[in-house]
Design a protein around this motif. Structure first.
Motif, mmCIF file in Angstrom:
data_model
loop_
_atom_site.group_PDB
_atom_site.id
_atom_site.type_symbol
_atom_site.label_atom_id
_atom_site.label_comp_id
_atom_site.label_asym_id
_atom_site.label_seq_id
_atom_site.Cartn_x
_atom_site.Cartn_y
_atom_site.Cartn_z
ATOM 1 N N PRO A 188 0.864 -1.173 0.065
ATOM 2 C CA PRO A 188 0.020 0.031 -0.077
ATOM 3 C C PRO A 188 0.742 1.341 0.069
ATOM 4 N N PRO A 189 0.450 2.326 -0.670
ATOM 5 C CA PRO A 189 1.269 3.350 -0.774
ATOM 6 C C PRO A 189 1.762 4.307 0.696
ATOM 7 N N ASN A 190 1.233 4.056 1.599
ATOM 8 C CA ASN A 190 1.741 4.587 2.954
ATOM 9 C C ASN A 190 2.659 3.485 3.509
ATOM 10 N N ILE A 191 2.799 2.541 3.183
ATOM 11 C CA ILE A 191 3.932 1.480 3.637
ATOM 12 C C ILE A 191 4.982 1.628 2.656
ATOM 13 N N LEU A 192 4.694 1.943 1.470
ATOM 14 C CA LEU A 192 5.956 2.044 0.554
ATOM 15 C C LEU A 192 6.590 3.311 1.105
ATOM 16 N N ARG A 193 5.791 4.404 1.381
ATOM 17 C CA ARG A 193 6.650 5.651 1.834
ATOM 18 C C ARG A 193 7.380 5.452 2.936
ATOM 19 N N GLN A 194 6.951 4.669 4.021
ATOM 20 C CA GLN A 194 7.185 4.262 5.273
ATOM 21 C C GLN A 194 8.893 3.586 4.964
ATOM 22 N N LEU A 195 9.044 2.775 3.889
ATOM 23 C CA LEU A 195 10.055 2.065 3.881
ATOM 24 C C LEU A 195 11.392 3.308 3.907
ATOM 25 N N PHE A 196 11.064 4.364 3.202
ATOM 26 C CA PHE A 196 12.238 5.569 3.093
ATOM 27 C C PHE A 196 12.692 5.926 4.688
ATOM 28 N N LYS A 197 11.781 5.929 5.706
ATOM 29 C CA LYS A 197 11.956 6.458 6.486
ATOM 30 C C LYS A 197 12.930 5.733 7.867
ATOM 31 N N HIS A 198 13.670 6.646 8.300
ATOM 32 C CA HIS A 198 14.404 6.229 9.677
ATOM 33 C C HIS A 198 14.383 7.272 10.546
ATOM 34 N N VAL A 199 14.260 7.711 11.775
ATOM 35 C CA VAL A 199 14.270 8.721 12.613
ATOM 36 C C VAL A 199 15.852 9.346 12.573
ATOM 37 N N LEU A 200 16.699 8.478 12.613
ATOM 38 C CA LEU A 200 18.002 8.718 12.525
ATOM 39 C C LEU A 200 18.690 9.241 11.310
ATOM 40 N N THR A 201 17.951 9.066 10.145
ATOM 41 C CA THR A 201 18.112 9.506 8.861
ATOM 42 C C THR A 201 17.735 11.094 8.834
ATOM 43 N N ASP A 202 16.540 11.182 9.472
ATOM 44 C CA ASP A 202 16.008 12.612 9.384
ATOM 45 C C ASP A 202 16.934 13.462 10.190
ATOM 46 N N ASN A 203 17.293 12.837 11.700
ATOM 47 C CA ASN A 203 17.996 13.611 12.823
ATOM 48 C C ASN A 203 19.465 13.950 12.065
ATOM 49 N N GLY A 204 19.839 13.052 11.361
ATOM 50 C CA GLY A 204 21.371 13.086 10.978
ATOM 51 C C GLY A 204 21.340 14.199 9.827
ATOM 52 N N LEU A 205 20.572 14.139 9.018
ATOM 53 C CA LEU A 205 20.324 15.110 8.008
ATOM 54 C C LEU A 205 20.244 16.535 8.440
ATOM 55 N N LYS A 206 19.464 16.573 9.451
ATOM 56 C CA LYS A 206 19.283 17.945 10.127
ATOM 57 C C LYS A 206 20.793 18.456 10.737
ATOM 58 N N ALA A 207 21.343 17.607 11.317
ATOM 59 C CA ALA A 207 22.674 18.151 12.101
ATOM 60 C C ALA A 207 23.529 18.272 11.156
ATOM 61 N N PHE A 208 23.617 17.552 9.898
ATOM 62 C CA PHE A 208 24.535 17.889 8.743
ATOM 63 C C PHE A 208 24.266 19.135 8.164
ATOM 64 N N LEU A 209 23.197 19.595 8.046
ATOM 65 C CA LEU A 209 22.661 20.797 7.267
ATOM 66 C C LEU A 209 22.777 22.047 8.341
ATOM 67 N N ASP A 210 22.544 21.647 9.515
ATOM 68 C CA ASP A 210 22.644 22.730 10.468
ATOM 69 C C ASP A 210 24.208 23.249 10.508
ATOM 70 N N ASP A 211 25.126 22.287 10.394
ATOM 71 C CA ASP A 211 26.517 22.449 10.418
ATOM 72 C C ASP A 211 27.148 23.077 9.286
ATOM 73 N N TRP A 212 26.457 22.620 8.242
ATOM 74 C CA TRP A 212 26.838 23.221 6.980
ATOM 75 C C TRP A 212 26.546 24.577 6.824
ATOM 76 N N ALA A 213 25.385 25.006 7.199
ATOM 77 C CA ALA A 213 24.945 26.382 7.299
ATOM 78 C C ALA A 213 26.020 27.409 7.981
ATOM 79 N N LYS A 214 26.401 26.705 9.158
ATOM 80 C CA LYS A 214 27.425 27.482 9.833
ATOM 81 C C LYS A 214 28.764 27.710 9.133
ATOM 82 N N THR A 215 29.211 26.660 8.243
ATOM 83 C CA THR A 215 30.407 27.104 7.358
ATOM 84 C C THR A 215 30.392 28.386 6.296
ATOM 85 N N GLY A 216 29.037 28.644 6.169
ATOM 86 C CA GLY A 216 28.698 29.636 5.131
ATOM 87 C C GLY A 216 29.011 29.443 3.678
#
Ligand code: E4P
Length: 218
Positions: A186-214
């Motif tokens: 089902p579509p909702n489960i197909l979308r869930q396959l992409f998800k992991h909380v550590l992926t979201d948190n990790g990406l946010k941390a990388f982007l925050d640090d990247w923004a600090k480099t200017g």
């Protein structure tokens, strides 16, 4: 492993097809009812969006009428897979349609014995319903294990095991571990396959640090 999406919602299918990860689509009369649109229009539209197999289910229960319906559905597009129930009439119809070069998905499979018959009838796909077995306290994935074990003994069987009635992402993972050819999800489960909380948190941390480099890559 191939991923099919289990829906008759054309907008959802277009959205998921854009991911490039969609290999096919399955529909059934309940999903057509949910879509609230004429079945033949829906199937034609889906076939134009997804080049892989698109299952369209017959609704007759008697062989002659089932065959007539199957032939009509098969004419809608070259990638239509006619879905027939796992009954004596369904398997008889499967055999004829297969000999005419039409792909057939034998649906409503709940036992290894039934899956053996579907392969003997030359089905392109057999659809064991894992979620509905779990619902009645049986082990759906054990059935997949049994079918895969049997099919491996007969390399001339061309039938692909299409794991259906998927209820959660672990069904997909377990099906892949067992070597099932396809999971229809089902579509909702197909979308869930992409998800992991550590992926979201990790990406946010990388982007925050990247923004600090200017800096900027482009
Ligand atoms: C797919 O071919 C089946 O029709 C579908 O997966 C059934 O799923 P359900 O048990 O959630 O209705």
């Amino acid at each position: 492993m191939k991923f099919f999406v289990d829906t008759a919602d054309v907008a959802e299918i277009k959205d998921l097809a854009a991911s490039g990860l969609l290999d096919g689509v399955t529909t059934n009369p309940s999903l057509i009812m949910k879509a609230g649109r004429p079945m033949l229009d829906v199937i034609k539209e889906i076939c134009a969006v997804v080049p892989g197999p698109v299952s369209a289910e017959v609704t007759a229960v008697e062989h002659k009428k089932m065959l007539e319906e199957g032939r009509k559905l098969a004419k809608l597009a070259r990638n239509v897979t006619v879905k027939v129930p796992l009954t004596p009439d369904g398997l008889k119809t499967c055999k004829v349609l297969t000999s005419e070069g039409t792909m057939v998905n034998v649906t409503l499979c709940f036992s290894a014995a039934q899956a053996l018959l579907a392969a003997k009838a030359g089905a392109s796909f057999v659809s064991p319903f894992v979620g509905r077995l779990d619902d009645i306290g049986q082990d759906g994935m054990y059935l997949i294990d049994e079918i895969m074990t049997i099919y491996r003994q007969y390399p001339h069987f061309k039938t692909e095991v299409l794991v259906a009635s998927v209820r959660h992402t672990q069904h997909v993972v377990q099906a892949a571990k067992l070597g099932a050819h396809v999971a229809t999800v089902p579509p909702n489960i197909l979308r869930q396959l992409f998800k992991h909380v550590l992926t979201d948190n990790g990406l946010k941390a990388f982007l925050d640090d990247w923004a600090k480099t200017g800096q900027s890559i482009l």
